[in-house]
Design a protein around this motif. Structure first.
Motif, PDB file in Angstrom:
ATOM      1  N   CYS A  54       0.834  -1.206   0.000  1.00 16.00           N
ATOM      2  CA  CYS A  54       0.000   0.000   0.000  1.00 16.00           C
ATOM      3  C   CYS A  54       0.863   1.248   0.000  1.00 16.00           C
ATOM      4  O   CYS A  54       1.891   1.316   0.689  1.00 16.00           O
ATOM      5  CB  CYS A  54      -0.907  -0.009   1.238  1.00 16.00           C
ATOM      6  SG  CYS A  54      -1.808   1.540   1.506  1.00 16.00           S
ATOM      7  N   THR A  84      -2.444   0.476  -4.662  1.00  7.58           N
ATOM      8  CA  THR A  84      -1.774  -0.807  -4.469  1.00  7.58           C
ATOM      9  C   THR A  84      -0.717  -0.974  -5.549  1.00  7.58           C
ATOM     10  O   THR A  84      -1.020  -0.883  -6.736  1.00  7.58           O
ATOM     11  CB  THR A  84      -2.779  -1.972  -4.543  1.00  7.58           C
ATOM     12  OG1 THR A  84      -3.793  -1.780  -3.558  1.00  7.58           O
ATOM     13  CG2 THR A  84      -2.081  -3.304  -4.298  1.00  7.58           C
ATOM     14  N   SER A  97      -2.204  -1.444  -9.303  1.00  9.18           N
ATOM     15  CA  SER A  97      -3.336  -2.279  -9.728  1.00  9.18           C
ATOM     16  C   SER A  97      -4.659  -1.787  -9.161  1.00  9.18           C
ATOM     17  O   SER A  97      -5.713  -2.211  -9.607  1.00  9.18           O
ATOM     18  CB  SER A  97      -3.107  -3.726  -9.298  1.00  9.18           C
ATOM     19  OG  SER A  97      -2.939  -3.813  -7.888  1.00  9.18           O
ATOM     20  N   ALA A  98      -4.623  -0.894  -8.156  1.00 12.35           N
ATOM     21  CA  ALA A  98      -5.839  -0.361  -7.545  1.00 12.35           C
ATOM     22  C   ALA A  98      -5.544   1.055  -7.049  1.00 12.35           C
ATOM     23  O   ALA A  98      -4.415   1.369  -6.678  1.00 12.35           O
ATOM     24  CB  ALA A  98      -6.296  -1.248  -6.385  1.00 12.35           C
ATOM     25  N   PRO A  99      -6.553   1.950  -7.125  1.00 10.74           N
ATOM     26  CA  PRO A  99      -7.959   1.724  -7.458  1.00 10.74           C
ATOM     27  C   PRO A  99      -8.224   1.533  -8.955  1.00 10.74           C
ATOM     28  O   PRO A  99      -9.336   1.269  -9.359  1.00 10.74           O
ATOM     29  CB  PRO A  99      -8.630   3.006  -6.952  1.00 10.74           C
ATOM     30  CG  PRO A  99      -7.575   4.046  -7.073  1.00 10.74           C
ATOM     31  CD  PRO A  99      -6.287   3.357  -6.725  1.00 10.74           C
ATOM     32  N   ALA A 100      -7.207   1.703  -9.793  1.00  8.06           N
ATOM     33  CA  ALA A 100      -7.319   1.434 -11.227  1.00  8.06           C
ATOM     34  C   ALA A 100      -5.926   1.066 -11.711  1.00  8.06           C
ATOM     35  O   ALA A 100      -4.922   1.480 -11.126  1.00  8.06           O
ATOM     36  CB  ALA A 100      -7.857   2.654 -11.986  1.00  8.06           C
ATOM     37  N   GLN A 120      -4.241  -8.119  -1.494  1.00 12.18           N
ATOM     38  CA  GLN A 120      -5.091  -8.024  -2.672  1.00 12.18           C
ATOM     39  C   GLN A 120      -5.106  -9.366  -3.414  1.00 12.18           C
ATOM     40  O   GLN A 120      -4.064 -10.015  -3.540  1.00 12.18           O
ATOM     41  CB  GLN A 120      -4.580  -6.927  -3.614  1.00 12.18           C
ATOM     42  CG  GLN A 120      -4.589  -5.544  -2.991  1.00 12.18           C
ATOM     43  CD  GLN A 120      -6.000  -5.051  -2.729  1.00 12.18           C
ATOM     44  OE1 GLN A 120      -6.876  -5.241  -3.550  1.00 12.18           O
ATOM     45  NE2 GLN A 120      -6.204  -4.429  -1.583  1.00 12.18           N
ATOM     46  N   VAL A 123      -4.563 -10.542  -9.672  1.00 11.82           N
ATOM     47  CA  VAL A 123      -5.336 -10.024 -10.797  1.00 11.82           C
ATOM     48  C   VAL A 123      -5.304 -11.039 -11.930  1.00 11.82           C
ATOM     49  O   VAL A 123      -4.239 -11.458 -12.376  1.00 11.82           O
ATOM     50  CB  VAL A 123      -4.756  -8.667 -11.267  1.00 11.82           C
ATOM     51  CG1 VAL A 123      -5.539  -8.146 -12.472  1.00 11.82           C
ATOM     52  CG2 VAL A 123      -4.778  -7.657 -10.134  1.00 11.82           C
TER      53      VAL A 123
END
Length: 285
Positions: A54, A84, A97-100, A120, A123
């Motif tokens: 994070c 992330t 990879s996150a939030p997009a 997480q 993916v």
């Protein structure tokens, strides 16, 4: 009192300095473009960046589709919003990879505060094509066609990142069922040709009723004329001269990098209209 001269005096000073001070190599030196104002704790966290960790952004910034501020903006991030990490970074950028999915500048990141984020889930790189797509050896419409993927078939992406070509077309690199590139959409505002796989084996595709063919009058444009085939992978059954009138049935197939069309006149047969992107063997009004 004895005098110490020359290099012996310098050596004594060096030994004394080492003995009287603690020398530490900050871990943050491993991170490219780490901000000079970052705190020691933030620098250590950034230097150890690994997939799934994070981070938070220091101010409002954008997620980009590539490692460049001139690439497409995926979405905005508010100050202190968490992301992330998806790789270990390079060139002043790191994938997330996150939030997009996309890339952010490492200099804009800091450590997350509060409770650590839960791990997480991996993916999935499995995608299903929703329309027939050519697999090419480079992200370019003039590149060699390796294979044709039919609607409903599945491909495996090399990564979640896409590439925008000079003409604005969006491409994704795949590793399966063959290695190559497929065009996911003609431009950034279009709907993607890919959807996420369900995770279950694809059920057999029900046969689709053939669409009614639409005939069209054309002429042979290749100066040496063309061969007539009983099917795109069949046998030669004759030939047709230059400038001869033909009638297309509307049936069309792409095999490898060659395009085939069916004709109903002057006889029912198949001819090659040329290569994908350069169909110059026939001329139609």
């Amino acid at each position: 009192m004895k005098k110490v001269k020359g290099s012996k005096f310098v050596s004594l000073l060096t030994v004394s300095a080492i003995a009287s001070s603690s020398v530490a190599i900050p871990a943050a030196m491993a991170l490219e473009n780490a901000p000079a104002t970052a705190s020691a704790a933030e620098s250590v966290q950034l230097a150890q960046g690994l997939v799934g960790q994070c981070r938070a952004v220091k101010r409002s910034v954008f997620i980009y589709s590539e490692r460049s501020t001139t690439s497409q903006r995926v979405r905005a991030l508010a100050a202190n919003e968490q992301v992330t990490l998806a790789d270990n970074g390079g060139g002043g950028w790191i994938a997330i990879s996150a939030p997009a999915a996309g890339f952010v500048q490492t200099a804009e990141l800091k450590g997350c505060t509060g409770q650590p984020q839960p791990p997480q889930p991996p993916v999935s790189m499995c995608r299903q094509v929703i329309t027939d797509l050519n697999v090419r050896d480079n992200p370019n419409t003039s590149a060699r066609v390796i294979r044709l993927m039919r609607a409903g078939q599945q491909v495996t992406l090399k990564s979640a990142q896409e590439v925008t070509a000079a003409d604005g077309r969006i491409w994704a690199e795949i590793t399966g069922p063959v290695a190559g590139w497929i065009s996911t959409r003609p431009n950034a505002s279009s709907t993607s040709n890919l959807v996420n796989c369900s995770g279950n084996p694809m059920p057999p595709m029900p046969p689709q009723p053939p669409s009614p063919p639409s005939s069209k009058s054309c002429k042979i444009a290749f100066p040496q004329g063309l061969r007539l085939w009983n099917s795109p992978t069949g046998a030669v059954i004759g030939g047709i001269p230059f400038n001869r009138d033909i009638t297309l049935t509307g049936q069309r197939q792409v095999i490898g990098d060659r395009v085939w069309v069916e004709i109903s006149a002057p006889t029912r047969a198949w001819i090659s209209s040329g290569f994908v992107g350069t169909e110059r063997n026939i001329a139609c009004p």
